[in-house]
Design a protein around this motif. Structure first.
Motif, mmCIF file in Angstrom:
data_model
loop_
_atom_site.group_PDB
_atom_site.id
_atom_site.type_symbol
_atom_site.label_atom_id
_atom_site.label_comp_id
_atom_site.label_asym_id
_atom_site.label_seq_id
_atom_site.Cartn_x
_atom_site.Cartn_y
_atom_site.Cartn_z
ATOM 1 N N THR A 154 0.972 -1.167 -0.094
ATOM 2 C CA THR A 154 0.002 -0.020 -0.052
ATOM 3 C C THR A 154 0.877 1.124 -0.036
ATOM 4 O OG1 THR A 154 -1.922 -1.119 1.138
ATOM 5 C CG2 THR A 154 -1.814 1.157 1.322
ATOM 6 N N VAL A 194 0.562 4.019 -2.981
ATOM 7 C CA VAL A 194 -0.137 5.064 -2.727
ATOM 8 C C VAL A 194 1.139 6.181 -3.237
ATOM 9 C CG1 VAL A 194 -0.505 6.816 -0.889
ATOM 10 C CG2 VAL A 194 -1.585 4.693 -0.921
ATOM 11 N N LEU A 251 -3.984 0.122 -7.672
ATOM 12 C CA LEU A 251 -4.528 -0.345 -6.347
ATOM 13 C C LEU A 251 -4.927 -1.589 -6.263
ATOM 14 C CD1 LEU A 251 -6.601 2.683 -5.658
ATOM 15 C CD2 LEU A 251 -4.783 2.326 -4.400
ATOM 16 N N THR A 268 -3.906 0.877 6.181
ATOM 17 C CA THR A 268 -4.069 2.072 6.985
ATOM 18 C C THR A 268 -2.725 2.588 7.067
ATOM 19 O OG1 THR A 268 -6.321 1.490 8.088
ATOM 20 C CG2 THR A 268 -5.070 3.349 8.944
ATOM 21 N N THR A 316 -1.215 3.590 3.649
ATOM 22 C CA THR A 316 -1.727 4.905 3.082
ATOM 23 C C THR A 316 -1.234 6.057 3.582
ATOM 24 O OG1 THR A 316 -3.819 3.580 2.588
ATOM 25 C CG2 THR A 316 -3.967 5.971 2.509
ATOM 26 N N ASN A 371 1.413 8.718 1.808
ATOM 27 C CA ASN A 371 1.213 10.190 1.757
ATOM 28 C C ASN A 371 2.204 11.160 2.289
ATOM 29 O OD1 ASN A 371 -1.958 11.033 0.612
ATOM 30 N ND2 ASN A 371 -2.152 9.093 1.585
#
Length: 186
Positions: A117, A121, A138, A164, A167, A171
């Motif tokens: 992930t 991301v 994704l 989670t 992600t 970011n």
């Protein structure tokens, strides 16, 4: 409250894991092996070099190598700190699972989910303005993560937390990249 959540987590795993059958086993064993995703990684590397050139693209690729190493070590740190047994080693449910592989390390949180992930991301944030179909990437962390439930080696909460955290880290890493990129390349 926590005991209830863990009980639900275990029952959900048993349910999802038992949806599998022999016909799909080889597919999910293939999906869970990160080396089988090499064409996706090569495509990402190609798109980065194509989009940013060799110099800037090379720095981005180096940052991705650091990302993967950091993510893997971070997930291992969390696993070794929490010491949650993997489902295949949990005496409460292991006899109720279809288990195709038997890793011995701890379960919480899924390194597969976290790293895939995080990588995806970050890649999407880098390339979203250049390639409108980049969001199809994704599928990689979703399939890769679900394979761990199918194989009986991670609980759903391990996967949810991994996604989670991946992600959030993706970011944050992108924000760091933008700051460095703005300082040195513009």
């Amino acid at each position: 409250m926590l005991d209830r959540i863990i009980k639900i987590d275990k029952e959900l795993l048993v349910f999802l894991n038992n949806l599998g059958n022999e016909h799909w086993d080889s597919f999910w064993l293939f999906i869970t092996n990160q080396f089988n995703w090499a064409p996706v990684f090569l495509l990402v590397l190609f798109l980065i070099v194509k989009s940013f050139g060799w110099k800037r693209g090379g720095i981005i690729i180096l940052s991705m190598i650091i990302l993967v190493a950091f993510s893997d070590q971070f997930a291992n740190f969390i696993k070794n700190s929490t010491e949650r047994l993997r489902p295949n080693n949990d005496p409460e449910i292991n006899q109720r699972l279809r288990t195709l592989i038997r890793p011995g390390s701890f379960s919480f949180m899924s390194g597969h989910a976290t790293t895939s992930t995080f990588f995806t991301v970050y890649t999407i944030l880098l390339l979203r303005r250049k390639y409108k179909y980049i969001y199809l990437l994704l599928l990689f962390p979703l399939l890769f993560s679900y394979s761990r439930i199918y194989l009986g080696v991670h609980f759903p909460l391990d996967i949810i937390m991994g996604i989670t955290v991946g992600t959030i880290l993706g970011n944050l890493y992108f924000l760091l990249y933008k700051k460095i990129d703005k300082t040195y390349f513009t």
